[in-house]
Design a protein around this motif. Structure first.
Motif, PDB file in Angstrom:
ATOM      1  N   ARG A 102       0.816  -1.215   0.000  1.00  0.00           N
ATOM      2  CA  ARG A 102       0.000   0.000   0.000  1.00  0.00           C
ATOM      3  C   ARG A 102       0.850   1.267   0.000  1.00  0.00           C
ATOM      4  NH1 ARG A 102      -5.489  -0.823   0.469  1.00  0.00           N
ATOM      5  NH2 ARG A 102      -5.888  -3.027   0.069  1.00  0.00           N
TER       6      ARG A 102
ATOM      7  N   HIS B 236       1.858  -2.160   9.684  1.00  0.00           N
ATOM      8  CA  HIS B 236       0.418  -2.156   9.434  1.00  0.00           C
ATOM      9  C   HIS B 236      -0.304  -3.014  10.469  1.00  0.00           C
ATOM     10  CE1 HIS B 236      -3.311  -3.790   7.532  1.00  0.00           C
ATOM     11  NE2 HIS B 236      -3.525  -2.502   7.438  1.00  0.00           N
TER      12      HIS B 236
ATOM     13  N   PHE C 192      -6.987  -0.154  15.803  1.00  0.00           N
ATOM     14  CA  PHE C 192      -8.370   0.097  15.336  1.00  0.00           C
ATOM     15  C   PHE C 192      -9.310  -1.026  15.777  1.00  0.00           C
ATOM     16  CE2 PHE C 192      -5.997   2.864  12.511  1.00  0.00           C
ATOM     17  CZ  PHE C 192      -6.775   4.001  12.541  1.00  0.00           C
TER      18      PHE C 192
ATOM     19  N   VAL D 148     -12.885  -0.858  18.077  1.00  0.00           N
ATOM     20  CA  VAL D 148     -14.223  -1.269  17.594  1.00  0.00           C
ATOM     21  C   VAL D 148     -14.660  -2.621  18.167  1.00  0.00           C
ATOM     22  CG1 VAL D 148     -13.962   0.050  15.458  1.00  0.00           C
ATOM     23  CG2 VAL D 148     -13.353  -2.364  15.460  1.00  0.00           C
TER      24      VAL D 148
ATOM     25  N   ASN E  93      -9.390   9.013  11.417  1.00  0.00           N
ATOM     26  CA  ASN E  93      -9.736   7.778  10.705  1.00  0.00           C
ATOM     27  C   ASN E  93     -10.849   7.001  11.404  1.00  0.00           C
ATOM     28  OD1 ASN E  93      -8.457   7.409   8.243  1.00  0.00           O
ATOM     29  ND2 ASN E  93      -6.528   6.730   9.176  1.00  0.00           N
ATOM     30  N   VAL E  94     -11.179   7.414  12.634  1.00  0.00           N
ATOM     31  CA  VAL E  94     -12.330   6.833  13.338  1.00  0.00           C
ATOM     32  C   VAL E  94     -13.539   7.779  13.206  1.00  0.00           C
ATOM     33  CG1 VAL E  94     -13.223   6.088  15.577  1.00  0.00           C
ATOM     34  CG2 VAL E  94     -10.825   5.622  14.972  1.00  0.00           C
TER      35      VAL E  94
ATOM     36  N   ALA F 242     -19.430   9.385   7.976  1.00  0.00           N
ATOM     37  CA  ALA F 242     -19.778   9.002   6.596  1.00  0.00           C
ATOM     38  C   ALA F 242     -20.868   7.927   6.545  1.00  0.00           C
ATOM     39  CB  ALA F 242     -18.537   8.519   5.855  1.00  0.00           C
TER      40      ALA F 242
ATOM     41  N   TYR G 117     -24.685   5.804   4.023  1.00  0.00           N
ATOM     42  CA  TYR G 117     -25.363   4.504   4.032  1.00  0.00           C
ATOM     43  C   TYR G 117     -26.768   4.607   4.634  1.00  0.00           C
ATOM     44  CZ  TYR G 117     -21.788   1.112   2.555  1.00  0.00           C
ATOM     45  OH  TYR G 117     -20.909   0.333   1.845  1.00  0.00           O
TER      46      TYR G 117
ATOM     47  N   PHE H 296     -17.958   3.351  -1.987  1.00  0.00           N
ATOM     48  CA  PHE H 296     -16.519   3.533  -2.187  1.00  0.00           C
ATOM     49  C   PHE H 296     -16.186   2.811  -3.491  1.00  0.00           C
ATOM     50  CE2 PHE H 296     -12.124   3.854  -1.064  1.00  0.00           C
ATOM     51  CZ  PHE H 296     -12.050   4.754  -0.014  1.00  0.00           C
TER      52      PHE H 296
ATOM     53  N   PRO I 112     -17.898  -4.164   0.039  1.00  0.00           N
ATOM     54  CA  PRO I 112     -18.202  -2.727   0.042  1.00  0.00           C
ATOM     55  C   PRO I 112     -17.172  -1.931   0.833  1.00  0.00           C
ATOM     56  CG  PRO I 112     -19.717  -3.907   1.483  1.00  0.00           C
ATOM     57  CD  PRO I 112     -18.942  -4.941   0.722  1.00  0.00           C
ATOM     58  N   GLN I 113     -16.546  -2.571   1.822  1.00  0.00           N
ATOM     59  CA  GLN I 113     -15.550  -1.884   2.643  1.00  0.00           C
ATOM     60  C   GLN I 113     -14.217  -2.646   2.571  1.00  0.00           C
ATOM     61  OE1 GLN I 113     -19.170  -0.693   5.533  1.00  0.00           O
ATOM     62  NE2 GLN I 113     -17.198  -0.374   6.478  1.00  0.00           N
TER      63      GLN I 113
ATOM     64  N   HIS J 285      -5.346  -7.848   6.560  1.00  0.00           N
ATOM     65  CA  HIS J 285      -5.374  -7.071   5.318  1.00  0.00           C
ATOM     66  C   HIS J 285      -5.841  -5.636   5.599  1.00  0.00           C
ATOM     67  CE1 HIS J 285      -6.236 -11.330   3.793  1.00  0.00           C
ATOM     68  NE2 HIS J 285      -4.996 -11.052   3.458  1.00  0.00           N
TER      69      HIS J 285
ATOM     70  N   PRO K  41     -11.829  -1.762   9.269  1.00  0.00           N
ATOM     71  CA  PRO K  41     -12.153  -2.255  10.612  1.00  0.00           C
ATOM     72  C   PRO K  41     -13.522  -1.775  11.082  1.00  0.00           C
ATOM     73  CG  PRO K  41     -10.702  -0.369  10.756  1.00  0.00           C
ATOM     74  CD  PRO K  41     -10.877  -0.641   9.288  1.00  0.00           C
ATOM     75  N   GLY K  42     -14.122  -0.848  10.326  1.00  0.00           N
ATOM     76  CA  GLY K  42     -15.352  -0.198  10.789  1.00  0.00           C
ATOM     77  C   GLY K  42     -16.634  -0.859  10.319  1.00  0.00           C
TER      78      GLY K  42
HETATM   79  C1  HEM Z   1     -19.335   4.542   6.261  1.00  0.00           C
HETATM   80  C2  HEM Z   1     -19.092   3.369   5.855  1.00  0.00           C
HETATM   81  C3  HEM Z   1     -17.691   2.934   5.493  1.00  0.00           C
HETATM   82  C4  HEM Z   1     -17.231   2.635   4.264  1.00  0.00           C
HETATM   83  C5  HEM Z   1     -17.998   2.639   2.956  1.00  0.00           C
HETATM   84  C6  HEM Z   1     -15.846   2.261   4.429  1.00  0.00           C
HETATM   85  C7  HEM Z   1     -15.045   1.843   3.395  1.00  0.00           C
HETATM   86  C8  HEM Z   1     -13.723   1.487   3.543  1.00  0.00           C
HETATM   87  C9  HEM Z   1     -12.895   0.986   2.497  1.00  0.00           C
HETATM   88  C10 HEM Z   1     -13.333   0.718   1.059  1.00  0.00           C
HETATM   89  C11 HEM Z   1     -11.657   0.810   2.998  1.00  0.00           C
HETATM   90  C12 HEM Z   1     -10.417   0.389   2.235  1.00  0.00           C
HETATM   91  C13 HEM Z   1     -10.187  -1.105   2.265  1.00  0.00           C
HETATM   92  C14 HEM Z   1      -8.886  -1.433   1.583  1.00  0.00           C
HETATM   93  O1  HEM Z   1      -8.022  -0.564   1.436  1.00  0.00           O
HETATM   94  O2  HEM Z   1      -8.682  -2.574   1.189  1.00  0.00           O
HETATM   95  C15 HEM Z   1     -11.702   1.212   4.384  1.00  0.00           C
HETATM   96  C16 HEM Z   1     -10.624   1.209   5.225  1.00  0.00           C
HETATM   97  C17 HEM Z   1     -10.656   1.736   6.492  1.00  0.00           C
HETATM   98  N1  HEM Z   1     -11.763   2.123   7.207  1.00  0.00           N
HETATM   99 FE1  HEM Z   1     -13.629   2.125   6.526  1.00  0.00          FE
HETATM  100  N2  HEM Z   1     -15.489   2.394   5.741  1.00  0.00           N
HETATM  101  C18 HEM Z   1     -16.592   2.785   6.437  1.00  0.00           C
HETATM  102  C19 HEM Z   1     -16.685   2.964   7.792  1.00  0.00           C
HETATM  103  C20 HEM Z   1     -15.626   2.963   8.656  1.00  0.00           C
HETATM  104  C21 HEM Z   1     -15.718   3.205  10.067  1.00  0.00           C
HETATM  105  C22 HEM Z   1     -17.007   3.415  10.848  1.00  0.00           C
HETATM  106  C23 HEM Z   1     -14.459   3.216  10.553  1.00  0.00           C
HETATM  107  C24 HEM Z   1     -14.102   3.460  11.994  1.00  0.00           C
HETATM  108  C25 HEM Z   1     -13.318   2.699  12.679  1.00  0.00           C
HETATM  109  C26 HEM Z   1     -13.552   2.976   9.441  1.00  0.00           C
HETATM  110  C27 HEM Z   1     -12.175   2.963   9.478  1.00  0.00           C
HETATM  111  C28 HEM Z   1     -11.362   2.559   8.439  1.00  0.00           C
HETATM  112  C29 HEM Z   1      -9.906   2.461   8.527  1.00  0.00           C
HETATM  113  C30 HEM Z   1      -9.055   2.861   9.716  1.00  0.00           C
HETATM  114  C31 HEM Z   1      -9.473   1.940   7.300  1.00  0.00           C
HETATM  115  C32 HEM Z   1      -8.033   1.639   6.881  1.00  0.00           C
HETATM  116  C33 HEM Z   1      -7.757   0.161   7.139  1.00  0.00           C
HETATM  117  C34 HEM Z   1      -6.402  -0.293   6.683  1.00  0.00           C
HETATM  118  O3  HEM Z   1      -5.779   0.373   5.842  1.00  0.00           O
HETATM  119  O4  HEM Z   1      -5.941  -1.335   7.164  1.00  0.00           O
HETATM  120  N3  HEM Z   1     -14.315   2.827   8.316  1.00  0.00           N
HETATM  121  N4  HEM Z   1     -12.980   1.603   4.702  1.00  0.00           N
END
Ligand code: HEM
Length: 420
Positions: A67, A93, A100, A104, A240-241, A247, A251, A291, A352-353, A361, A365-366
């Protein structure tokens, strides 16, 4: 079938085509080419685009992709921030990600759900007084209040409006061109300063959030070298939290849209015992766009599907298209929560996430937070609020990032019967 060769590399840059149709550009081009992967130019850089369940399995192999260096600079200066977990690899990582996952844990997600439910009940009184409201911005404000309280981040009443606008601009305007994008950059600079100051105050003992709160956990987290993060980086991680939790407003708006688009399901859920609520929101996450894609960089040359992936090349995995891959999903364009009533879907098919395992990976985490807050919202919509959508059949605008129903989602509260 997967084929890929240099003749696919169109001389024209595809950035405009991607921005015009960010959710369907990759799957449409792939289907025209009869390939799961193709080479193009994005932001003037040769980029491989991949789509589908098999491609997702390959994309999430950390031996093949890293990454570091993957995220476009424009997104680092808006959506992601700089120095955060998204750009880390290997042990750095894994350890940052563990932070994180601690934030959660299930009891913490439940505490946030309770905080959101309380905020929602207070908000409905205000909404009722106004009559007609734009759901999406109201949800942003409600979620900002709830997540700051839960995360141990002070938010004086006088700052709620500005802070909501600032944190929302990080995700709602990052993908725009021109003024919107500049607003998102300015919001990032201001939010980074604010969050770093919160971290400094926690470390200096001027703020005393509970040990399980995000502010505390991030401020006291130790890196593999045993040292705490620089406060600027810790601020990025706190955001990031906060940012993606706010957001979830996207949804939740889409949950409201889906309930109006599928009145038989609304009725079924309203009279049900709640056991199908999660299946409904999971189908919202699969069916609707949010996303579009995630980026990585090829670590070492490798072959897949007869093609050489060249070291250093940026690769995009199509999330929306993979959620609609018709080799896995039956009738993927159909909205059908029943598909989530049985076995859990494959971790590279329902993305989706992101895909794979969140601990190992980059998968988000959210997801427990997003899903739980969507269920809280669904419960409010079908069992505790009486409202009508002003434009219930408004189509979703696929050109917007993130996608939302055209015209926002105004609702008119007829009467409310919030139960205690
Ligand atoms: C609103 C709905 C959400 C969507 C659509 C979403 C979507 C995503 C996506 C697509 C990724 C990237 C996955 C990847 O790189 O392979 C991601 C990563 C991440 N999300 Fe979410 N997310 C959401 C909610 C949340 C919430 C509530 C949190 C709070 C903890 C969060 C924290 C993170 C973090 C910290 C990463 C980076 C993880 C990493 O790089 O290891 N997300 N999210």
């Amino acid at each position: 079938m997967i084929t890929l060769n240099l003749s696919d590399l169109k001389s024209a840059d595809s950035t405009i085509a991607l921005l015009r149709d960010p959710y369907r550009f990759i799957s449409r081009r792939a289907s025209e080419l009869g390939a799961d992967a193709f080479l193009t130019r994005l932001l003037l850089r040769p980029t491989t685009c991949m789509t589908g369940v098999e491609a997702a399995g390959v994309f999430y192999d950390p031996a093949r992709f890293q990454r570091a260096g993957a995220a476009p600079g424009a997104l680092q200066k808006t959506l992601f921030g700089q120095g955060g977990v998204q750009g880390l690899d290997g042990e750095d990582h894994r350890q940052r990600k563990a932070m994180f996952l601690q934030i959660v844990q299930p009891d913490r997600v439940e505490a946030l759900a309770e905080s959101v439910t309380r905020s929602w009940r207070r908000a409905v009184d205000d909404w009722e007084a106004v009559g007609r409201i734009q759901l999406y911005p109201r949800l942003q404000e409600l979620l900002t209040l709830a997540v700051c309280e839960w995360a141990g981040v002070p938010l004086p009443a006088a700052e709620v409006e500005d802070r909501t606008r600032q944190l929302s601009a990080l995700f709602d305007e990052a993908g725009q061109i021109g003024v919107g994008h500049l607003r998102s950059r300015a919001a990032r600079r201001a939010a980074d300063r604010w969050a770093a100051a919160v971290i400094d105050h926690v470390r200096a003992g001027k703020l005393d959030p509970p040990p399980s709160s995000a502010a505390y956990v991030v401020a006291h987290h130790r890196e593999p070298n045993g040292r705490p993060m620089a406060s600027r980086v810790a601020g990025v991680e706190l955001l990031n939290v906060l940012r993606p939790t706010i957001a979830t407003a996207v949804y939740i708006t889409l949950v409201a849209h889906a309930l109006d688009a599928h009145p038989a399901w609304r009725k079924r859920l309203a009279t049900g015992d709640g056991s199908e609520d999660t299946a409904f929101v999971e189908e919202v996450r699969r069916h609707y766009p949010f996303f579009p894609a995630v980026a990585a960089v090829v670590r070492e040359d490798f072959h897949w599907g007869g093609h050489l992936f060249v070291k250093g090349r940026r690769v995009l995995l199509d999330l929306y298209g993979t959620n609609h891959d018709n080799r896995y999903w039956i009738n993927p364009e159909r909205f059908d929560p029943e598909r989530f009533l049985g076995e859990e879907p494959d971790r590279f098919a329902f993305v989706p996430q992101g895909g794979g395992d969140p601990a190992a990976h980059h998968r988000c985490p959210g997801e427990p937070i997003a899903t739980r807050l969507m269920v809280v919202a669904l419960d409010q919509f079908v069992r505790h609020m009486t409202y009508t959508a002003v434009a219930p059949s408004a189509p979703v605008d696929f050109g917007r990032l993130p996608a939302l129903p055209t015209g926002g989602y105004p609702i008119r509260l007829v009467a409310t019967g919030i139960s205690a």
